[in-house]
Design a protein around this motif. Structure first.
Motif, PDB file in Angstrom:
ATOM      1  N   PHE A 106       0.835  -1.206   0.000  1.00  0.00           N
ATOM      2  CA  PHE A 106       0.000   0.000   0.000  1.00  0.00           C
ATOM      3  C   PHE A 106       0.867   1.252   0.000  1.00  0.00           C
ATOM      4  O   PHE A 106       0.610   2.213  -0.723  1.00  0.00           O
ATOM      5  CB  PHE A 106      -0.923  -0.047   1.219  1.00  0.00           C
ATOM      6  N   GLY A 107       1.918   1.228   0.808  1.00  0.00           N
ATOM      7  CA  GLY A 107       2.816   2.360   0.881  1.00  0.00           C
ATOM      8  C   GLY A 107       3.614   2.562  -0.390  1.00  0.00           C
ATOM      9  O   GLY A 107       3.822   3.699  -0.837  1.00  0.00           O
ATOM     10  N   LYS A 108       4.055   1.484  -0.995  1.00  0.00           N
ATOM     11  CA  LYS A 108       4.828   1.600  -2.230  1.00  0.00           C
ATOM     12  C   LYS A 108       3.987   2.118  -3.383  1.00  0.00           C
ATOM     13  O   LYS A 108       4.488   2.799  -4.278  1.00  0.00           O
ATOM     14  CB  LYS A 108       5.434   0.239  -2.580  1.00  0.00           C
ATOM     15  N   THR A 130     -14.958  11.819   0.222  1.00  0.00           N
ATOM     16  CA  THR A 130     -15.007  10.637   1.097  1.00  0.00           C
ATOM     17  C   THR A 130     -14.239  10.847   2.394  1.00  0.00           C
ATOM     18  O   THR A 130     -14.271   9.989   3.278  1.00  0.00           O
ATOM     19  CB  THR A 130     -14.433   9.416   0.373  1.00  0.00           C
ATOM     20  N   LYS A 131     -13.502  11.982   2.476  1.00  0.00           N
ATOM     21  CA  LYS A 131     -12.714  12.317   3.676  1.00  0.00           C
ATOM     22  C   LYS A 131     -11.693  11.232   4.024  1.00  0.00           C
ATOM     23  O   LYS A 131     -11.432  10.937   5.194  1.00  0.00           O
ATOM     24  CB  LYS A 131     -13.631  12.578   4.877  1.00  0.00           C
ATOM     25  N   GLY A 132     -11.118  10.624   2.988  1.00  0.00           N
ATOM     26  CA  GLY A 132     -10.052   9.641   3.205  1.00  0.00           C
ATOM     27  C   GLY A 132     -10.525   8.287   3.661  1.00  0.00           C
ATOM     28  O   GLY A 132      -9.730   7.510   4.202  1.00  0.00           O
ATOM     29  N   GLY A 133     -11.791   7.974   3.456  1.00  0.00           N
ATOM     30  CA  GLY A 133     -12.323   6.686   3.911  1.00  0.00           C
ATOM     31  C   GLY A 133     -11.632   5.499   3.262  1.00  0.00           C
ATOM     32  O   GLY A 133     -11.300   4.504   3.931  1.00  0.00           O
ATOM     33  N   ALA A 134     -11.386   5.564   1.939  1.00  0.00           N
ATOM     34  CA  ALA A 134     -10.716   4.460   1.233  1.00  0.00           C
ATOM     35  C   ALA A 134      -9.298   4.275   1.740  1.00  0.00           C
ATOM     36  O   ALA A 134      -8.831   3.123   1.925  1.00  0.00           O
ATOM     37  CB  ALA A 134     -10.720   4.739  -0.268  1.00  0.00           C
ATOM     38  N   LEU A 135      -8.572   5.366   1.986  1.00  0.00           N
ATOM     39  CA  LEU A 135      -7.209   5.263   2.508  1.00  0.00           C
ATOM     40  C   LEU A 135      -7.194   4.653   3.902  1.00  0.00           C
ATOM     41  O   LEU A 135      -6.290   3.872   4.244  1.00  0.00           O
ATOM     42  CB  LEU A 135      -6.544   6.645   2.537  1.00  0.00           C
ATOM     43  N   MET A 136      -8.178   4.994   4.726  1.00  0.00           N
ATOM     44  CA  MET A 136      -8.242   4.421   6.078  1.00  0.00           C
ATOM     45  C   MET A 136      -8.448   2.908   6.032  1.00  0.00           C
ATOM     46  O   MET A 136      -7.842   2.159   6.817  1.00  0.00           O
ATOM     47  CB  MET A 136      -9.371   5.082   6.872  1.00  0.00           C
ATOM     48  N   GLU A 170      -7.556   0.829   3.581  1.00  0.00           N
ATOM     49  CA  GLU A 170      -6.325   0.198   3.126  1.00  0.00           C
ATOM     50  C   GLU A 170      -5.249   0.237   4.214  1.00  0.00           C
ATOM     51  O   GLU A 170      -4.489  -0.719   4.383  1.00  0.00           O
ATOM     52  CB  GLU A 170      -5.818   0.899   1.860  1.00  0.00           C
ATOM     53  N   ALA A 171      -5.182   1.363   4.929  1.00  0.00           N
ATOM     54  CA  ALA A 171      -4.198   1.463   6.010  1.00  0.00           C
ATOM     55  C   ALA A 171      -4.522   0.505   7.152  1.00  0.00           C
ATOM     56  O   ALA A 171      -3.623  -0.014   7.821  1.00  0.00           O
ATOM     57  CB  ALA A 171      -4.129   2.902   6.522  1.00  0.00           C
ATOM     58  N   TYR A 172      -5.808   0.233   7.377  1.00  0.00           N
ATOM     59  CA  TYR A 172      -6.216  -0.696   8.440  1.00  0.00           C
ATOM     60  C   TYR A 172      -5.734  -2.111   8.140  1.00  0.00           C
ATOM     61  O   TYR A 172      -5.401  -2.879   9.061  1.00  0.00           O
ATOM     62  CB  TYR A 172      -7.735  -0.672   8.592  1.00  0.00           C
ATOM     63  N   LYS A 173      -5.681  -2.486   6.856  1.00  0.00           N
ATOM     64  CA  LYS A 173      -5.190  -3.803   6.481  1.00  0.00           C
ATOM     65  C   LYS A 173      -3.704  -3.967   6.815  1.00  0.00           C
ATOM     66  O   LYS A 173      -3.245  -5.071   7.112  1.00  0.00           O
ATOM     67  CB  LYS A 173      -5.411  -4.055   4.993  1.00  0.00           C
ATOM     68  N   VAL A 174      -2.978  -2.851   6.770  1.00  0.00           N
ATOM     69  CA  VAL A 174      -1.553  -2.896   7.116  1.00  0.00           C
ATOM     70  C   VAL A 174      -1.382  -2.887   8.628  1.00  0.00           C
ATOM     71  O   VAL A 174      -0.687  -3.739   9.195  1.00  0.00           O
ATOM     72  CB  VAL A 174      -0.798  -1.713   6.486  1.00  0.00           C
ATOM     73  N   ASN A 175      -2.024  -1.935   9.284  1.00  0.00           N
ATOM     74  CA  ASN A 175      -1.920  -1.814  10.741  1.00  0.00           C
ATOM     75  C   ASN A 175      -3.053  -0.911  11.212  1.00  0.00           C
ATOM     76  O   ASN A 175      -3.230   0.187  10.675  1.00  0.00           O
ATOM     77  CB  ASN A 175      -0.560  -1.231  11.150  1.00  0.00           C
ATOM     78  N   PHE A 184      -2.074   2.700  11.849  1.00  0.00           N
ATOM     79  CA  PHE A 184      -1.931   3.571  10.686  1.00  0.00           C
ATOM     80  C   PHE A 184      -3.298   4.117  10.251  1.00  0.00           C
ATOM     81  O   PHE A 184      -3.400   5.254   9.811  1.00  0.00           O
ATOM     82  CB  PHE A 184      -1.277   2.809   9.537  1.00  0.00           C
ATOM     83  N   SER A 185      -4.321   3.282  10.368  1.00  0.00           N
ATOM     84  CA  SER A 185      -5.670   3.729  10.024  1.00  0.00           C
ATOM     85  C   SER A 185      -6.133   4.846  10.965  1.00  0.00           C
ATOM     86  O   SER A 185      -6.756   5.812  10.538  1.00  0.00           O
ATOM     87  CB  SER A 185      -6.641   2.548  10.080  1.00  0.00           C
ATOM     88  N   PHE A 186      -5.805   4.695  12.257  1.00  0.00           N
ATOM     89  CA  PHE A 186      -6.178   5.731  13.224  1.00  0.00           C
ATOM     90  C   PHE A 186      -5.438   7.039  12.932  1.00  0.00           C
ATOM     91  O   PHE A 186      -6.019   8.122  13.014  1.00  0.00           O
ATOM     92  CB  PHE A 186      -5.868   5.249  14.638  1.00  0.00           C
ATOM     93  N   LEU A 187      -4.148   6.932  12.572  1.00  0.00           N
ATOM     94  CA  LEU A 187      -3.384   8.132  12.238  1.00  0.00           C
ATOM     95  C   LEU A 187      -3.927   8.797  10.970  1.00  0.00           C
ATOM     96  O   LEU A 187      -3.961  10.028  10.867  1.00  0.00           O
ATOM     97  CB  LEU A 187      -1.904   7.773  12.057  1.00  0.00           C
TER      98      LEU A 187
END
Length: 271
Positions: A76-78, A100-106, A108-113, A116-119
């Protein structure tokens, strides 16, 4: 000279600019004054808007550095945070300016950690909700203030025009043609329906005007000029707000009257 698609598009833009010149913008603003109010409001708030955008850029830049480092070992980061400029573009387009206020990014970030989703949620709260909310509130308040000032200016011009009509009506009652109005002439004029109609148009209560007329004429030696009458009537509008200046003027007036009364009072001698 080769003619390409980009040159044709540029020519199209120039033609649109010529079309904008042909449009009578002054006429448009005259028929749609709200448009001029919005443009003036944006122009007044331009400095504050620029500061909000600078602050938003700093937040996006710091967030891009943080997520670039945290997500560098993930797929995701790469893909979305491979470099700081790419991370800034991702955060700006998919979070700060996104509906969407970053909902999709949250997600994807939740799948990593989950951390990261909270940040990412905290970043969206600062960049999207707070910054965009401040920007919207700033524009709304500025445009509202400009609209109020425009309305106040129109009201003042209307009141001055009405006062001119009022003075012409007063001069019809001026028996000695000295250009001033006496207390008797003023009271006689206040009994006419046309006078009450003019005062109502200016949002002035006739009863208050009559009640204070004795005091006002005594202060001006029994006669009022046009400028004095205009200022007095406009100050008695029900929509007129009291200010600190009015409070100080009242204190000064009371103090002066007390000194005059005490100076005129007979002095008693005590042995």
């Amino acid at each position: 000279l080769t003619v390409s698609g980009s040159n044709i598009r540029i020519l199209g833009v120039l033609r649109m600019m010529r079309l904008a010149r042909i449009m009578r913008l002054a006429k448009l603003f005259r028929f749609v004054p709200e448009l001029l109010v919005i443009i003036r409001g944006v122009g007044i708030a331009l400095r504050a808007i620029s500061l909000v955008f600078v602050l938003l850029g700093m937040v996006v830049y710091m967030g891009a550095i943080a997520f670039r480092v945290m997500l560098e070992n993930s797929t995701f980061g790469k893909e979305l945070f491979g470099s700081v400029p790419q991370a800034m573009g991702t955060l700006l387009l998919d979070c700060a300016l996104s509906g969407t206020k970053g909902g999709a990014l949250m997600r994807e970030a939740y799948k990593v950690n989950p951390l990261f989703s909270f940040l990412m949620f905290c970043f969206a709260l600062i960049a999207n909700v707070t910054m965009m909310g401040v920007l919207s509130g700033l524009l709304v308040q500025t445009i509202k203030k400009v609209a109020e000032l425009e309305e106040e200016e129109k009201q003042i011009m209307s009141n001055l025009a009405t006062m001119d009509d009022f003075w012409v009506h007063l001069m019809e009652m001026d028996s000695n043609n000295d250009g001033n109005i006496t207390h008797e002439e003023f009271l006689e004029l206040m009994c006419q329906a046309h006078t009450l109609k003019l005062l109502k148009r200016m949002d002035v209560d006739p009863e208050i005007l009559v009640a204070l007329s004795d005091f006002m004429f005594d202060e001006n030696n029994g006669r009022l000029s046009q400028s004095t009458l205009n200022q007095w009537v406009l100050d008695l509008r029900t929509s007129q707000k009291g200010t600190l200046k009015d409070h100080y003027m009242t204190r000064k007036f009371i103090k002066t009257k007390l000194h005059e009364t005490l100076a005129a009072a007979p002095k008693e001698e005590y042995e």
